[in-house]
Motif scaffolding. Structure first.
Motif, mmCIF file in Angstrom:
data_model
loop_
_atom_site.group_PDB
_atom_site.id
_atom_site.type_symbol
_atom_site.label_atom_id
_atom_site.label_comp_id
_atom_site.label_asym_id
_atom_site.label_seq_id
_atom_site.Cartn_x
_atom_site.Cartn_y
_atom_site.Cartn_z
ATOM 1 N N SER A 47 -8.826 -10.545 -8.124
ATOM 2 C CA SER A 47 -9.172 -9.246 -7.536
ATOM 3 C C SER A 47 -10.408 -8.641 -8.207
ATOM 4 O O SER A 47 -10.648 -7.442 -8.096
ATOM 5 C CB SER A 47 -7.987 -8.290 -7.634
ATOM 6 O OG SER A 47 -7.489 -8.221 -8.968
ATOM 7 N N ALA B 13 0.829 -1.199 0.000
ATOM 8 C CA ALA B 13 0.000 0.000 0.000
ATOM 9 C C ALA B 13 0.868 1.257 0.000
ATOM 10 O O ALA B 13 0.561 2.254 -0.671
ATOM 11 C CB ALA B 13 -0.928 -0.008 1.209
ATOM 12 N N LEU C 293 -15.191 -3.421 -6.273
ATOM 13 C CA LEU C 293 -14.191 -2.778 -7.136
ATOM 14 C C LEU C 293 -14.798 -2.412 -8.476
ATOM 15 O O LEU C 293 -14.619 -1.284 -8.973
ATOM 16 C CB LEU C 293 -12.992 -3.698 -7.331
ATOM 17 C CG LEU C 293 -11.920 -3.184 -8.304
ATOM 18 C CD1 LEU C 293 -11.310 -1.881 -7.800
ATOM 19 C CD2 LEU C 293 -10.840 -4.221 -8.528
ATOM 20 N N SER D 290 -6.182 -0.846 -4.266
ATOM 21 C CA SER D 290 -7.477 -0.760 -3.595
ATOM 22 C C SER D 290 -8.438 0.043 -4.470
ATOM 23 O O SER D 290 -8.014 0.780 -5.377
ATOM 24 C CB SER D 290 -7.329 -0.073 -2.236
ATOM 25 O OG SER D 290 -7.001 1.301 -2.419
ATOM 26 N N SER D 291 -9.728 -0.072 -4.188
ATOM 27 C CA SER D 291 -10.715 0.697 -4.945
ATOM 28 C C SER D 291 -10.401 2.186 -4.883
ATOM 29 O O SER D 291 -10.473 2.899 -5.898
ATOM 30 C CB SER D 291 -12.128 0.439 -4.399
ATOM 31 O OG SER D 291 -12.505 -0.893 -4.594
ATOM 32 N N GLN D 292 -10.043 2.667 -3.694
ATOM 33 C CA GLN D 292 -9.749 4.081 -3.538
ATOM 34 C C GLN D 292 -8.524 4.480 -4.349
ATOM 35 O O GLN D 292 -8.513 5.524 -5.012
ATOM 36 C CB GLN D 292 -9.536 4.420 -2.064
ATOM 37 C CG GLN D 292 -9.256 5.897 -1.821
ATOM 38 C CD GLN D 292 -9.108 6.231 -0.350
ATOM 39 O OE1 GLN D 292 -9.315 5.390 0.511
ATOM 40 N NE2 GLN D 292 -8.731 7.480 -0.060
ATOM 41 N N GLN D 293 -7.485 3.636 -4.311
ATOM 42 C CA GLN D 293 -6.270 3.957 -5.066
ATOM 43 C C GLN D 293 -6.533 3.966 -6.567
ATOM 44 O O GLN D 293 -6.089 4.870 -7.289
ATOM 45 C CB GLN D 293 -5.176 2.954 -4.727
ATOM 46 C CG GLN D 293 -4.595 3.099 -3.331
ATOM 47 C CD GLN D 293 -3.661 1.963 -2.959
ATOM 48 O OE1 GLN D 293 -3.816 0.838 -3.464
ATOM 49 N NE2 GLN D 293 -2.712 2.221 -2.080
#
Length: 376
Positions: free
Chosen positions: A98, A27, A103, A67-70
């Motif tokens: 994934s 991350a 997502l 990640s979804s946010q990234q």
């Protein structure tokens, strides 16, 4: 058309056949990459002000390892710095392990309208042989998740020519793929990317690849099954339902312009071609400190441009427009091309009709040999 490619350089692990630049995901490293991508985008924005991109493609690596946010942050950064056409094709490569509904829903919310899912095979035995980190059941789940989330344009990637793969294995994978009713199928012959594990094992004699006849039989079976199911064989390795051809890749094959961002990404604008440094640390450090991050650069001269136009264009079902070649590179080059093509037209490998030169079905099977004989 102008295209935009973003290289996401992270993977769970390196597949045994892959030579693309990637590094293990954390991350923290992903956040550093995103900060650097924001700087790279800002630095390029002025040069492309007022220009509209007809396609945006996030590849890797494994974009969906973020990640979804990234991942949505990456797309928002791009949209804030570049003009993406309202009807642009916006693709994200997804790995089955994934491919979750949350997502995919997040991607839909930021305008992603096409997925390319790297299934490769529906045989767990062959997936393990390739070093893939997913199982066949996960590939099925990812596809179904994507459909439930409203994606109407989904492509899948398949590989043939894997050591130990039989015609029966390949036929079962094709049939399983067709039950999903994908919009696009890329069927690639396994290649040994330089630097990959498979490359070194084959060079040492430890790994034995199938012979050319066996690979051609698998290719023929793929063409047979996919075209019978209504897919247009629009490029040597690519098949699509009507109006579902990959516009981003078509732009490459037509020698359109493209900008690449991220470590290891290539760009080609006018006669200039360059590659960003294929190393995450150097990429992030360079951009943070306002240092150049171009690893290599070249100017594409007229002779090389002509050869690329012919080689890339002949990969597609439509081939090349002969008068277009003459208009851009001169009638002498067109005439030389036709002279070199004449013996292969006689052999049924190439065909000239309505001002176009293109590969026949047999020529597509033997495309590498055909293209090698065109030196211009």
């Amino acid at each position: 058309m102008l295209s935009l490619y973003i290289h996401i350089p992270f993977c769970v692990k390196k597949c045994l056949y892959c030579g693309f630049y990637s590094t293990p995901y954390t991350a923290e490293h992903a956040d550093r990459f995103i900060d650097a991508l924001r700087l790279e985008s800002a630095g390029m924005a002025e040069a492309f002000s007022g220009k509209e991109f007809g396609s945006l493609y996030l590849g890797g690596g494994t974009p969906t390892i973020l990640s979804s946010q990234q991942l949505t942050t990456v797309i928002r950064i791009i949209r804030s710095h570049f003009k993406i056409a309202p009807d642009a094709e916006v693709t994200v490569e997804a790995n089955p392990q994934s491919g979750s509904e949350p997502l995919f829903l997040a991607l839909r919310e930021v305008g992603v309208n096409r997925l390319s899912i790297g299934m490769q095979s529906f045989s767990d035995r062959l997936l393990a042989a390739l070093g893939r980190p997913h199982h066949a059941a996960q590939a099925l789940d990812a596809f179904e998740n994507a459909r439930r989330c409203g994606f109407e344009n989904i492509g899948i990637d398949l590989i043939y020519g894997i050591p130990g793969q039989t015609l029966g294995d390949w036929t079962q994978t094709l049939d399983r793929a067709l039950t999903l009713r994908p919009d696009h199928v890329s069927a690639y012959s396994l290649s040994l990317d330089e630097g990959s594990d498979y490359y070194h094992r084959a060079a040492s004699g430890e790994l034995h690849m199938p012979d050319d006849d066996a690979v051609a039989e698998l290719y023929d079976k793929g063409v047979e099954r996919l075209t019978a199911a209504g897919f247009l064989h629009y490029e040597i390795s690519n098949f699509a339902q009507p109006r579902s051809e990959c516009r981003h890749n078509l732009n490459y094959w037509r020698r359109g312009e493209y900008l690449g961002l991220g470590p290891g990404a290539w760009s080609s604008i006018a006669a200039r071609r360059w590659r960003t440094v294929p190393d995450l640390k150097s990429y992030c450090t360079g951009l943070t400190n306002a240092f150049p991050v171009i690893a290599e650069e070249e100017t594409v001269g007229p002779a090389e441009a002509a050869l690329e136009t012919v080689m890339l264009g002949l990969r597609t079902r439509n081939g090349i427009e002969l008068e277009g070649v003459a208009g851009e590179f001169g009638s002498a080059l067109r005439d030389r091309l036709l002279a070199q093509a004449a013996p292969m037209i006689g052999q049924g490998l190439l065909h000239a009709e309505d001002g176009r030169l293109f590969l026949t079905d047999r020529g597509m099977v033997l495309s590498n040999a055909v293209l090698r004989r065109l030196s211009l």
